[in-house]
Write a protein that holds these residues in place. Structure first.
Motif, PDB file in Angstrom:
ATOM      1  N   MET A   5      56.616  75.408  18.229  1.00 42.88           N
ATOM      2  CA  MET A   5      56.465  73.947  18.198  1.00 42.88           C
ATOM      3  C   MET A   5      57.181  73.346  16.986  1.00 42.88           C
ATOM      4  O   MET A   5      57.871  72.336  17.081  1.00 42.88           O
ATOM      5  N   LYS A   6      56.992  74.014  15.841  1.00 44.52           N
ATOM      6  CA  LYS A   6      57.633  73.524  14.626  1.00 44.52           C
ATOM      7  C   LYS A   6      59.149  73.643  14.725  1.00 44.52           C
ATOM      8  O   LYS A   6      59.881  72.786  14.236  1.00 44.52           O
ATOM      9  N   GLN A   7      59.608  74.757  15.356  1.00 52.12           N
ATOM     10  CA  GLN A   7      61.054  74.933  15.539  1.00 52.12           C
ATOM     11  C   GLN A   7      61.633  73.814  16.404  1.00 52.12           C
ATOM     12  O   GLN A   7      62.711  73.290  16.123  1.00 52.12           O
ATOM     13  N   LYS A   8      60.913  73.473  17.470  1.00 50.40           N
ATOM     14  CA  LYS A   8      61.357  72.413  18.365  1.00 50.40           C
ATOM     15  C   LYS A   8      61.439  71.079  17.638  1.00 50.40           C
ATOM     16  O   LYS A   8      62.412  70.325  17.793  1.00 50.40           O
ATOM     17  N   GLN A   9      60.437  70.761  16.834  1.00 50.46           N
ATOM     18  CA  GLN A   9      60.448  69.515  16.060  1.00 50.46           C
ATOM     19  C   GLN A   9      61.587  69.498  15.054  1.00 50.46           C
ATOM     20  O   GLN A   9      62.226  68.469  14.824  1.00 50.46           O
ATOM     21  N   ALA A  10      61.842  70.667  14.434  1.00 50.12           N
ATOM     22  CA  ALA A  10      62.928  70.767  13.457  1.00 50.12           C
ATOM     23  C   ALA A  10      64.277  70.511  14.123  1.00 50.12           C
ATOM     24  O   ALA A  10      65.146  69.823  13.576  1.00 50.12           O
ATOM     25  N   LYS A  11      64.471  71.075  15.356  1.00 50.43           N
ATOM     26  CA  LYS A  11      65.718  70.856  16.085  1.00 50.43           C
ATOM     27  C   LYS A  11      65.889  69.385  16.442  1.00 50.43           C
ATOM     28  O   LYS A  11      66.977  68.824  16.309  1.00 50.43           O
ATOM     29  N   GLU A  12      64.813  68.749  16.910  1.00 45.25           N
ATOM     30  CA  GLU A  12      64.891  67.330  17.274  1.00 45.25           C
ATOM     31  C   GLU A  12      65.197  66.466  16.062  1.00 45.25           C
ATOM     32  O   GLU A  12      65.989  65.515  16.138  1.00 45.25           O
ATOM     33  N   THR A  13      64.575  66.805  14.925  1.00 46.22           N
ATOM     34  CA  THR A  13      64.848  66.065  13.690  1.00 46.22           C
ATOM     35  C   THR A  13      66.294  66.225  13.262  1.00 46.22           C
ATOM     36  O   THR A  13      66.949  65.257  12.849  1.00 46.22           O
ATOM     37  N   ALA A  14      66.816  67.470  13.384  1.00 43.30           N
ATOM     38  CA  ALA A  14      68.209  67.730  13.010  1.00 43.30           C
ATOM     39  C   ALA A  14      69.169  66.949  13.900  1.00 43.30           C
ATOM     40  O   ALA A  14      70.158  66.377  13.432  1.00 43.30           O
ATOM     41  N   ILE A  15      68.866  66.899  15.209  1.00 43.37           N
ATOM     42  CA  ILE A  15      69.718  66.151  16.142  1.00 43.37           C
ATOM     43  C   ILE A  15      69.674  64.659  15.839  1.00 43.37           C
ATOM     44  O   ILE A  15      70.708  63.973  15.861  1.00 43.37           O
ATOM     45  N   GLU A  16      68.482  64.129  15.533  1.00 46.96           N
ATOM     46  CA  GLU A  16      68.357  62.714  15.179  1.00 46.96           C
ATOM     47  C   GLU A  16      69.163  62.385  13.929  1.00 46.96           C
ATOM     48  O   GLU A  16      69.832  61.346  13.855  1.00 46.96           O
ATOM     49  N   ILE A  17      69.101  63.280  12.939  1.00 42.18           N
ATOM     50  CA  ILE A  17      69.871  63.072  11.707  1.00 42.18           C
ATOM     51  C   ILE A  17      71.367  63.107  12.009  1.00 42.18           C
ATOM     52  O   ILE A  17      72.144  62.303  11.468  1.00 42.18           O
ATOM     53  N   LEU A  18      71.784  64.041  12.888  1.00 43.55           N
ATOM     54  CA  LEU A  18      73.198  64.142  13.259  1.00 43.55           C
ATOM     55  C   LEU A  18      73.672  62.861  13.940  1.00 43.55           C
ATOM     56  O   LEU A  18      74.746  62.332  13.627  1.00 43.55           O
ATOM     57  N   PHE A  19      72.861  62.348  14.880  1.00 43.03           N
ATOM     58  CA  PHE A  19      73.209  61.094  15.549  1.00 43.03           C
ATOM     59  C   PHE A  19      73.289  59.940  14.557  1.00 43.03           C
ATOM     60  O   PHE A  19      74.155  59.069  14.654  1.00 43.03           O
ATOM     61  N   LEU A  20      72.355  59.935  13.598  1.00 39.70           N
ATOM     62  CA  LEU A  20      72.360  58.888  12.568  1.00 39.70           C
ATOM     63  C   LEU A  20      73.635  58.940  11.740  1.00 39.70           C
ATOM     64  O   LEU A  20      74.242  57.899  11.439  1.00 39.70           O
ATOM     65  N   ILE A  21      74.058  60.145  11.396  1.00 41.51           N
ATOM     66  CA  ILE A  21      75.292  60.306  10.611  1.00 41.51           C
ATOM     67  C   ILE A  21      76.490  59.791  11.396  1.00 41.51           C
ATOM     68  O   ILE A  21      77.342  59.066  10.862  1.00 41.51           O
ATOM     69  N   PHE A  22      76.569  60.148  12.698  1.00 41.80           N
ATOM     70  CA  PHE A  22      77.672  59.673  13.530  1.00 41.80           C
ATOM     71  C   PHE A  22      77.673  58.147  13.622  1.00 41.80           C
ATOM     72  O   PHE A  22      78.725  57.504  13.577  1.00 41.80           O
ATOM     73  N   GLY A  23      76.471  57.564  13.752  1.00 41.07           N
ATOM     74  CA  GLY A  23      76.372  56.113  13.804  1.00 41.07           C
ATOM     75  C   GLY A  23      76.844  55.461  12.513  1.00 41.07           C
ATOM     76  O   GLY A  23      77.578  54.466  12.539  1.00 41.07           O
ATOM     77  N   ILE A  24      76.430  56.042  11.377  1.00 40.95           N
ATOM     78  CA  ILE A  24      76.841  55.500  10.076  1.00 40.95           C
ATOM     79  C   ILE A  24      78.355  55.615   9.897  1.00 40.95           C
ATOM     80  O   ILE A  24      79.009  54.690   9.391  1.00 40.95           O
ATOM     81  N   VAL A  25      78.927  56.754  10.325  1.00 38.43           N
ATOM     82  CA  VAL A  25      80.378  56.947  10.216  1.00 38.43           C
ATOM     83  C   VAL A  25      81.116  55.911  11.056  1.00 38.43           C
ATOM     84  O   VAL A  25      82.120  55.324  10.606  1.00 38.43           O
ATOM     85  N   SER A  26      80.624  55.655  12.275  1.00 38.54           N
ATOM     86  CA  SER A  26      81.270  54.662  13.146  1.00 38.54           C
ATOM     87  C   SER A  26      81.242  53.277  12.507  1.00 38.54           C
ATOM     88  O   SER A  26      82.260  52.570  12.480  1.00 38.54           O
ATOM     89  N   VAL A  27      80.083  52.894  11.996  1.00 36.19           N
ATOM     90  CA  VAL A  27      79.969  51.600  11.323  1.00 36.19           C
ATOM     91  C   VAL A  27      80.855  51.568  10.085  1.00 36.19           C
ATOM     92  O   VAL A  27      81.495  50.553   9.771  1.00 36.19           O
ATOM     93  N   GLY A  28      80.928  52.716   9.389  1.00 37.96           N
ATOM     94  CA  GLY A  28      81.770  52.800   8.193  1.00 37.96           C
ATOM     95  C   GLY A  28      83.237  52.564   8.499  1.00 37.96           C
ATOM     96  O   GLY A  28      83.939  51.883   7.745  1.00 37.96           O
ATOM     97  N   PHE A  29      83.715  53.118   9.621  1.00 33.47           N
ATOM     98  CA  PHE A  29      85.104  52.901  10.018  1.00 33.47           C
ATOM     99  C   PHE A  29      85.373  51.412  10.253  1.00 33.47           C
ATOM    100  O   PHE A  29      86.411  50.879   9.833  1.00 33.47           O
ATOM    101  N   VAL A  30      84.448  50.742  10.944  1.00 34.18           N
ATOM    102  CA  VAL A  30      84.612  49.310  11.205  1.00 34.18           C
ATOM    103  C   VAL A  30      84.655  48.532   9.880  1.00 34.18           C
ATOM    104  O   VAL A  30      85.490  47.639   9.699  1.00 34.18           O
ATOM    105  N   LEU A  31      83.771  48.887   8.969  1.00 32.45           N
ATOM    106  CA  LEU A  31      83.739  48.201   7.672  1.00 32.45           C
ATOM    107  C   LEU A  31      85.022  48.446   6.887  1.00 32.45           C
ATOM    108  O   LEU A  31      85.566  47.529   6.262  1.00 32.45           O
ATOM    109  N   LEU A  32      85.520  49.694   6.919  1.00 33.35           N
ATOM    110  CA  LEU A  32      86.752  50.007   6.193  1.00 33.35           C
ATOM    111  C   LEU A  32      87.934  49.229   6.758  1.00 33.35           C
ATOM    112  O   LEU A  32      88.761  48.704   5.997  1.00 33.35           O
ATOM    113  N   ILE A  33      88.020  49.158   8.087  1.00 35.60           N
ATOM    114  CA  ILE A  33      89.098  48.387   8.714  1.00 35.60           C
ATOM    115  C   ILE A  33      88.982  46.917   8.329  1.00 35.60           C
ATOM    116  O   ILE A  33      89.982  46.263   8.002  1.00 35.60           O
ATOM    117  N   SER A  34      87.757  46.405   8.338  1.00 33.19           N
ATOM    118  CA  SER A  34      87.537  44.999   7.991  1.00 33.19           C
ATOM    119  C   SER A  34      87.963  44.721   6.553  1.00 33.19           C
ATOM    120  O   SER A  34      88.681  43.751   6.278  1.00 33.19           O
TER     121      SER A  34
END
Length: 288
Positions: free
Chosen positions: A1-30
């Motif tokens: 159960m803990k392993q499953k939660q850890a994987k989900e947390t890691a995936i959420e963090i990964l998605f968050l990083i991708f989202g921040i990078v995408s927004v960062g690209f837009v800001l840099l272009i701006s």
């Protein structure tokens, strides 16, 4: 159960990083466009730059009003022609088309989406431009009308595919209830299905608008690429084609080069404004 939660947390963090990078690209272009474009606007003057009717870089005149109006008219014309055609096609494919015919049309639409823009321009230059020249007895058929027609064809795959996906996502219960109340199929499609899929259809219009206003290569081949005030049957130059036309020989650090970056900044702000307006209209429509 803990392993499953850890994987989900890691995936959420990964998605968050991708989202921040995408927004960062837009800001840099701006930020880059602002830093590169503001100096020329400051030197030329905001009023002269935005509302000047003459662009002659060799003479130090940098008015982009013809480019702005041409981009507005060209994009508006493509949307006015493309949205009804694309939406009707999407409704037909989603609700009425036989499966075999639907597969054939889907293949054709996918082909349209995959064709490079320069091919659209080449076909337009060799077929559409001479046809317009002959039909209206012009000295040159490279004009705003040709650009509008080419843009219309180019945005159709975006409008059709996204609108059809939105229509297919409408729950069948909505249509069944409408039919049970005595509405015809056509009334159900337009009053229930289209209304329920409004957000997806709006997204398709936004994508089509972005494609139309950001296109350069195809348009430069069929529009004449002359810095005139826009006329339907006259040679014109869009914001995008203005950048493409002169960036290759503009000296680094020159006012001409900086003015081209300023055009990019105006184009960027223009696209953002259109997207915001369309989303506001969509929200108001949803509230209604």
């Amino acid at each position: 159960m803990k392993q499953k939660q850890a994987k989900e947390t890691a995936i959420e963090i990964l998605f968050l990083i991708f989202g921040i990078v995408s927004v960062g690209f837009v800001l840099l272009i701006s930020v880059y466009l602002i830093i590169s474009g503001i100096p020329a606007i400051h030197e030329i003057g905001l009023g002269k730059f935005l509302f000047g009717k003459v662009w002659a870089s060799g003479q130090g005149q940098f008015g982009i009003l013809p480019f702005i109006l041409t981009s507005i008219y060209g994009t508006a014309g493509a949307i006015l022609l493309g949205v009804p055609l694309g939406l009707m096609t999407a409704i037909y494919l989603s609700k009425a088309a036989p499966k075999k015919l639907s597969n054939v049309i889907h293949s054709a639409i996918s082909l349209l989406a995959g064709i490079p823009s320069v091919v659209y321009g080449l076909v337009g230059m060799t077929i559409l431009v001479p046809a317009i020249q002959h039909a209206f007895r012009l000295s040159s058929g490279a004009c705003l009308l040709a650009a509008i027609l080419v843009l219309t064809v180019m945005i159709l795959p975006y409008i059709i595919n996204v609108s059809e996906t939105a229509l297919n996502a409408v729950p069948a219960e909505y249509e069944e209830a409408s039919l049970a109340l005595g509405a015809t199929e056509t009334e159900t499609w337009f009053r229930v299905s289209v209304k329920s899929a409004r957000s997806g259809i709006l997204a398709s219009i936004i994508q089509g608008t972005g494609r139309a206003i950001g296109e350069a290569m195809a348009i430069i081949m069929v529009s004449g690429n002359v810095a005139n005030m826009p006329k339907l049957l006259g040679s014109v130059r869009f914001l995008t084609t203005a950048i493409v036309s002169e960036m290759s020989y503009a000296s680094y650090g020159s006012l001409q080069r900086n003015a081209l970056f300023s055009i990019g900044l105006v184009l960027f702000l223009f696209i953002m404004l259109i997207n915001c307006l369309l989303r506001v209209v969509g929200r108001k429509g949803a509230d209604a």
